[in-house]
Scaffold this motif. Structure first.
Motif, PDB file in Angstrom:
ATOM      1  N   ARG A 225       0.850  -1.189   0.000  1.00 35.76           N
ATOM      2  CA  ARG A 225       0.000   0.000   0.000  1.00 35.76           C
ATOM      3  C   ARG A 225       0.888   1.241   0.000  1.00 35.76           C
ATOM      4  N   CYS A 226       0.350   2.361  -0.445  1.00 36.67           N
ATOM      5  CA  CYS A 226       1.180   3.557  -0.546  1.00 36.67           C
ATOM      6  C   CYS A 226       0.350   4.816  -0.327  1.00 36.67           C
ATOM      7  N   LEU A 227       0.877   5.704   0.519  1.00 34.04           N
ATOM      8  CA  LEU A 227       0.296   7.022   0.744  1.00 34.04           C
ATOM      9  C   LEU A 227       1.186   8.050   0.068  1.00 34.04           C
ATOM     10  N   LEU A 228       0.635   8.769  -0.909  1.00 35.46           N
ATOM     11  CA  LEU A 228       1.367   9.758  -1.677  1.00 35.46           C
ATOM     12  C   LEU A 228       0.962  11.168  -1.262  1.00 35.46           C
ATOM     13  N   ILE A 229       1.935  12.055  -1.110  1.00 36.75           N
ATOM     14  CA  ILE A 229       1.689  13.474  -0.848  1.00 36.75           C
ATOM     15  C   ILE A 229       2.349  14.274  -1.960  1.00 36.75           C
ATOM     16  N   GLU A 230       1.586  15.151  -2.605  1.00 43.56           N
ATOM     17  CA  GLU A 230       2.121  15.958  -3.707  1.00 43.56           C
ATOM     18  C   GLU A 230       1.426  17.314  -3.722  1.00 43.56           C
ATOM     19  N   ARG A 231       2.217  18.387  -3.741  1.00 42.11           N
ATOM     20  CA  ARG A 231       1.624  19.733  -3.646  1.00 42.11           C
ATOM     21  C   ARG A 231       1.267  20.328  -5.000  1.00 42.11           C
ATOM     22  N   GLU A 232       1.916  19.889  -6.084  1.00 45.46           N
ATOM     23  CA  GLU A 232       1.653  20.460  -7.404  1.00 45.46           C
ATOM     24  C   GLU A 232       0.443  19.779  -8.030  1.00 45.46           C
ATOM     25  N   ALA A 233      -0.588  20.571  -8.337  1.00 51.04           N
ATOM     26  CA  ALA A 233      -1.863  20.010  -8.812  1.00 51.04           C
ATOM     27  C   ALA A 233      -1.725  19.125 -10.048  1.00 51.04           C
ATOM     28  N   PRO A 234      -0.956  19.521 -11.085  1.00 52.45           N
ATOM     29  CA  PRO A 234      -0.848  18.643 -12.248  1.00 52.45           C
ATOM     30  C   PRO A 234      -0.247  17.277 -11.913  1.00 52.45           C
ATOM     31  N   TYR A 235       0.719  17.271 -11.006  1.00 55.07           N
ATOM     32  CA  TYR A 235       1.328  16.001 -10.639  1.00 55.07           C
ATOM     33  C   TYR A 235       0.434  15.196  -9.704  1.00 55.07           C
ATOM     34  N   ALA A 236      -0.291  15.846  -8.822  1.00 56.88           N
ATOM     35  CA  ALA A 236      -1.244  15.124  -7.969  1.00 56.88           C
ATOM     36  C   ALA A 236      -2.276  14.405  -8.828  1.00 56.88           C
ATOM     37  N   GLN A 237      -2.762  15.075  -9.873  1.00 54.12           N
ATOM     38  CA  GLN A 237      -3.708  14.441 -10.785  1.00 54.12           C
ATOM     39  C   GLN A 237      -3.058  13.283 -11.527  1.00 54.12           C
ATOM     40  N   MET A 238      -1.808  13.454 -11.909  1.00 56.00           N
ATOM     41  CA  MET A 238      -1.082  12.376 -12.570  1.00 56.00           C
ATOM     42  C   MET A 238      -0.936  11.165 -11.643  1.00 56.00           C
ATOM     43  N   CYS A 239      -0.682  11.415 -10.370  1.00 55.86           N
ATOM     44  CA  CYS A 239      -0.603  10.322  -9.388  1.00 55.86           C
ATOM     45  C   CYS A 239      -1.904   9.533  -9.365  1.00 55.86           C
ATOM     46  N   ARG A 240      -3.026  10.241  -9.309  1.00 59.80           N
ATOM     47  CA  ARG A 240      -4.332   9.566  -9.274  1.00 59.80           C
ATOM     48  C   ARG A 240      -4.547   8.724 -10.529  1.00 59.80           C
ATOM     49  N   GLU A 241      -4.251   9.310 -11.675  1.00 59.90           N
ATOM     50  CA  GLU A 241      -4.512   8.620 -12.938  1.00 59.90           C
ATOM     51  C   GLU A 241      -3.622   7.395 -13.104  1.00 59.90           C
ATOM     52  N   ARG A 242      -2.359   7.520 -12.782  1.00 61.79           N
ATOM     53  CA  ARG A 242      -1.456   6.383 -12.944  1.00 61.79           C
ATOM     54  C   ARG A 242      -1.787   5.262 -11.962  1.00 61.79           C
ATOM     55  N   ALA A 243      -2.131   5.633 -10.728  1.00 63.51           N
ATOM     56  CA  ALA A 243      -2.511   4.618  -9.744  1.00 63.51           C
ATOM     57  C   ALA A 243      -3.791   3.901 -10.176  1.00 63.51           C
ATOM     58  N   ALA A 244      -4.744   4.645 -10.682  1.00 62.31           N
ATOM     59  CA  ALA A 244      -6.016   4.048 -11.119  1.00 62.31           C
ATOM     60  C   ALA A 244      -5.778   3.056 -12.245  1.00 62.31           C
ATOM     61  N   GLN A 245      -4.859   3.354 -13.155  1.00 64.21           N
ATOM     62  CA  GLN A 245      -4.575   2.450 -14.274  1.00 64.21           C
ATOM     63  C   GLN A 245      -4.013   1.119 -13.787  1.00 64.21           C
ATOM     64  N   VAL A 246      -3.266   1.158 -12.717  1.00 64.47           N
ATOM     65  CA  VAL A 246      -2.676  -0.076 -12.173  1.00 64.47           C
ATOM     66  C   VAL A 246      -3.672  -0.850 -11.330  1.00 64.47           C
ATOM     67  N   ILE A 247      -4.459  -0.105 -10.536  1.00 70.09           N
ATOM     68  CA  ILE A 247      -5.378  -0.768  -9.594  1.00 70.09           C
ATOM     69  C   ILE A 247      -6.594  -1.348 -10.293  1.00 70.09           C
ATOM     70  N   ALA A 248      -7.133  -0.665 -11.296  1.00 67.84           N
ATOM     71  CA  ALA A 248      -8.363  -1.112 -11.953  1.00 67.84           C
ATOM     72  C   ALA A 248      -8.271  -2.528 -12.500  1.00 67.84           C
ATOM     73  N   PRO A 249      -7.215  -2.895 -13.248  1.00 67.71           N
ATOM     74  CA  PRO A 249      -7.157  -4.280 -13.751  1.00 67.71           C
ATOM     75  C   PRO A 249      -7.104  -5.320 -12.639  1.00 67.71           C
ATOM     76  N   ALA A 250      -6.443  -4.955 -11.519  1.00 66.02           N
ATOM     77  CA  ALA A 250      -6.324  -5.912 -10.410  1.00 66.02           C
ATOM     78  C   ALA A 250      -7.662  -6.156  -9.731  1.00 66.02           C
ATOM     79  N   ASN A 251      -8.548  -5.156  -9.776  1.00 65.93           N
ATOM     80  CA  ASN A 251      -9.871  -5.302  -9.142  1.00 65.93           C
ATOM     81  C   ASN A 251     -10.886  -5.875 -10.119  1.00 65.93           C
TER      82      ASN A 251
END
Length: 251
Positions: A225-251
């Motif tokens: 499991r991983c808790l990510l902290i990111e202050r820059e909005a474009p990168y925070a959104q990128m974190c969400r999108e990349r994580a979702a791409q990995v997690i969705a197939p597993a679920n």
């Protein structure tokens, strides 16, 4: 995947969660004693020897000439060395508080800030254990000089750490590939997949300077499991999108 409140930790069903905000403030809201490993790469405040050098835009400091791809910029990379060390000690002490006894902390740095990073780790209360070398094949040669083709992971533990489990290498040679690079100073996914294994399966990794979220991607792929902290909005959104791409197939 949306942002999470700072008190909400990743679960087996949602193994990666993102906090969008300033790291030191967000860390103060993370519960004590819940983290198994800290793996992070703060802004190095490097890329030059003088104040004027460090004040340059990060795209000038860290992007090689001729690179076609443009990356979102990021802030917090212009501290002088004394300010950098003091600031690192502050957030490293919060990481220590959030960590379990025996937890590992690994902080990326370059050659310019290597000494200051080892000092800051100890000032933050961690037991300094050594330096892991990340070799980046393909670095640009400079005539008459040694190549700057390595970065470093300064690591320590929250107090004693039992001598158990498999050993880990002290040297990794992993190239940076453009198709896998999402941030100006991004780390390869294969490198992070190897490093997250210092955390036990199912355990919680904290990355308080998440960038493009590669630590979260690697953690999800390796059953952590991983808790990510990111202050820059474009990168925070990128974190969400990349994580979702990995997690969705597993679920």
């Amino acid at each position: 995947m949306g942002s999470t409140a700072t008190g909400e930790l990743p679960t087996a069903q949602e193994p990666v969660r993102v906090i969008e905000g300033e790291s030191l403030a967000a860390l103060r809201e993370v519960p004590s004693g819940c983290v198994d490993a800290v793996l992070t790469a703060p802004p190095y405040s490097s890329g030059g020897f003088t104040r004027a050098d460090r004040q340059r835009d990060v795209s000038v400091k860290y992007q090689q000439t001729g690179t076609r791809r443009q990356y979102p910029t990021f802030s917090g990379d212009a501290r002088d060395q004394r300010a950098f060390g003091y600031w690192c000690a502050l957030w490293l002490s919060e990481c220590l508080r959030a960590s379990k006894p025996g937890a590992v902390c690994g902080v990326f740095t370059d050659w310019r800030q290597l000494g200051e990073t080892t000092n800051a780790l100890q000032a933050g209360g961690w037991v300094y254990r050594g330096i892991v070398v990340w070799h980046k094949p393909g670095a640009r040669p400079i005539q008459g000089r040694f190549c700057s083709e390595c970065e470093y992971l300064v690591w320590g533990t929250n107090g004693p750490r039992p001598l158990s489990g498999s050993p880990f290498p002290g040297f990794y040679s992993v190239p940076v590939r453009q198709r896998d690079k999402h941030h100006l100073t991004g780390k390869p996914t294969d490198l992070m997949r190897a490093l997250v294994k210092v955390c036990p399966p199912g355990g919680l990794i904290l990355d308080c300077f998440a960038g493009s979220g590669t630590t979260g991607v690697a953690a999800a792929l390796e059953g952590r499991r991983c808790l990510l902290i990111e202050r820059e909005a474009p990168y925070a959104q990128m974190c969400r999108e990349r994580a979702a791409q990995v997690i969705a197939p597993a679920n």
